[in-house]
Design a protein around this motif. Sequence first.
Motif, short mmCIF file in Angstrom:
data_model
loop_
_atom_site.label_atom_id
_atom_site.label_comp_id
_atom_site.label_asym_id
_atom_site.label_seq_id
_atom_site.Cartn_x
_atom_site.Cartn_y
_atom_site.Cartn_z
N LEU A 1 1.22 0.58 -8.54
CA LEU A 1 -0.22 0.82 -8.33
C LEU A 1 -0.57 2.26 -8.73
O LEU A 1 0.20 3.18 -8.41
CB LEU A 1 -0.58 0.64 -6.84
N SER A 2 -1.68 2.46 -9.37
CA SER A 2 -2.09 3.82 -9.75
C SER A 2 -2.57 4.57 -8.51
O SER A 2 -2.85 3.96 -7.47
CB SER A 2 -3.25 3.74 -10.76
N GLN A 3 -2.68 5.91 -8.66
CA GLN A 3 -3.15 6.72 -7.52
C GLN A 3 -4.55 6.27 -7.11
O GLN A 3 -4.85 6.15 -5.92
CB GLN A 3 -3.16 8.21 -7.88
N ASP A 4 -5.39 5.95 -8.06
CA ASP A 4 -6.75 5.49 -7.74
C ASP A 4 -6.71 4.17 -6.98
O ASP A 4 -7.47 3.96 -6.02
CB ASP A 4 -7.57 5.31 -9.01
N GLU A 5 -5.80 3.27 -7.39
CA GLU A 5 -5.69 1.97 -6.69
C GLU A 5 -5.22 2.19 -5.25
O GLU A 5 -5.68 1.55 -4.31
CB GLU A 5 -4.74 1.04 -7.44
N LEU A 6 -4.32 3.18 -5.06
CA LEU A 6 -3.84 3.50 -3.70
C LEU A 6 -4.99 4.08 -2.86
O LEU A 6 -5.18 3.69 -1.71
CB LEU A 6 -2.67 4.49 -3.76
N LYS B 1 -8.11 3.49 -3.24
CA LYS B 1 -9.06 2.41 -2.94
C LYS B 1 -8.51 1.52 -1.82
O LYS B 1 -9.25 1.10 -0.93
CB LYS B 1 -9.33 1.58 -4.19
N LEU B 2 -7.20 1.29 -1.83
CA LEU B 2 -6.57 0.50 -0.76
C LEU B 2 -6.80 1.15 0.59
O LEU B 2 -7.20 0.50 1.57
CB LEU B 2 -5.05 0.38 -1.01
N ALA B 3 -6.57 2.46 0.64
CA ALA B 3 -6.74 3.19 1.91
C ALA B 3 -8.20 3.16 2.33
O ALA B 3 -8.52 2.92 3.51
CB ALA B 3 -6.25 4.63 1.74
N SER C 1 -12.60 12.12 -4.15
CA SER C 1 -12.43 10.86 -4.90
C SER C 1 -12.07 9.70 -3.98
O SER C 1 -12.49 8.57 -4.23
CB SER C 1 -11.37 11.04 -5.98
N THR C 2 -11.33 9.95 -2.92
CA THR C 2 -10.96 8.84 -2.02
C THR C 2 -12.17 8.44 -1.18
O THR C 2 -12.48 7.25 -1.05
CB THR C 2 -9.78 9.23 -1.11
N ALA C 3 -12.88 9.43 -0.67
CA ALA C 3 -14.09 9.16 0.12
C ALA C 3 -15.14 8.43 -0.73
O ALA C 3 -15.91 7.61 -0.21
CB ALA C 3 -14.66 10.46 0.67
N ALA C 4 -15.14 8.69 -2.00
CA ALA C 4 -16.12 8.03 -2.89
C ALA C 4 -15.89 6.52 -2.92
O ALA C 4 -16.84 5.74 -3.01
CB ALA C 4 -16.03 8.61 -4.30
N PHE C 5 -14.61 6.11 -2.79
CA PHE C 5 -14.32 4.66 -2.72
C PHE C 5 -14.86 4.07 -1.42
O PHE C 5 -15.32 2.92 -1.38
CB PHE C 5 -12.81 4.40 -2.82
N THR D 1 -8.38 11.16 14.18
CA THR D 1 -7.92 10.21 15.19
C THR D 1 -6.92 9.24 14.57
O THR D 1 -6.04 8.74 15.26
CB THR D 1 -9.12 9.42 15.78
N SER D 2 -7.03 9.01 13.27
CA SER D 2 -5.98 8.23 12.60
C SER D 2 -5.99 8.56 11.11
O SER D 2 -7.00 9.06 10.59
CB SER D 2 -6.19 6.72 12.79
N VAL D 3 -4.84 8.32 10.50
CA VAL D 3 -4.70 8.60 9.06
C VAL D 3 -4.19 7.35 8.37
O VAL D 3 -3.17 6.76 8.80
CB VAL D 3 -3.73 9.77 8.81
N ILE D 4 -4.89 6.88 7.36
CA ILE D 4 -4.47 5.70 6.61
C ILE D 4 -3.88 6.16 5.29
O ILE D 4 -4.57 6.79 4.47
CB ILE D 4 -5.67 4.75 6.36
N ILE D 5 -2.58 5.90 5.13
CA ILE D 5 -1.87 6.36 3.94
C ILE D 5 -1.50 5.14 3.09
O ILE D 5 -0.88 4.19 3.59
CB ILE D 5 -0.57 7.10 4.34
N ALA D 6 -1.91 5.16 1.83
CA ALA D 6 -1.53 4.08 0.91
C ALA D 6 -0.41 4.59 0.00
O ALA D 6 -0.53 5.65 -0.62
CB ALA D 6 -2.74 3.68 0.08
N GLY D 7 0.67 3.85 -0.02
CA GLY D 7 1.82 4.24 -0.85
C GLY D 7 2.43 3.02 -1.51
O GLY D 7 1.94 1.89 -1.36
#
Length: 234
Positions: free
Chosen positions: A1-6, A8-10, A30-34, A219-225
């Motif tokens: 998965l590309s960094q952008d796809e990750l 978007k998943l998060a 860029s992540t918040a924009a998704f 309060t929480s962190v969502i990490i896509a890897g």
Amino acid sequence: LSQDELKKLAADKAVESVKSGMILGLGTGSTAAFVVDKLGQLLSTGQLSNIIGIPTSKRTQEQAASLNIPLSTLDSHPHIDLAIDGADEVDPNLDLVKGRGGALLREKMVEAASSSFIVVADDSKLVSGLGGSGLAMPVEVVQFCWKYNLVRLQGLFKELGCEANLRLDGSEKPYVTDNGNYIVDLYFQNPIKDGFGAGKEISALEGVVEHGLFLGMATSVIIAGKTGVEVMTK
Ligand code: DER
């Protein structure tokens, strides 16, 4: 998965926590924009309704407005239900470095006013200690005598091998934030040991407006890897 796809998943995972009727802090980057894109999509299909967005930057405001997300401000909505935003660094305590997108002041104001703050990031943002990525830790300063404060900031962290640079915009002029201030970027050779102490020392300097250490706020962190999406909570 590309960094952008990750990213978007998060983002999509975080939006699962959004309920109709919520007041939402809308992050920047860029992540918040998704996240904002997804909210616009759910509003247009009617899967979400009656949400109000509190943007953390002019560019997020423009993006949300273009998606017909109803917007307001902290003046009208001092209590926010949920803020969702990206981060530049996430350490094991869910403490963050933010602000490489230049929006740290409005982000920190909005996220501090939020009952919940979910961070969304790809796994490249994970660090063992803040300042450990070798990338910028931003500090917003007034324009008046910015060099005086750049030197004082660098001096605070001499023992961490700190270098300080004034952030420039595309045309080699000083970058000016949405609030009319400058940004001094701090670069560390070694990670910051005591984040709270460092934050207090930075904030004590006259002319410093805000810094990019967001401590005890998420309060929480969502990490896509590569292995999927992981939700980290305290
Ligand atoms: O500037 C910011 O605080 C942004 O949220 C940044 O930390 C994350 O930006 P990115 O999602 O584009 O990496």
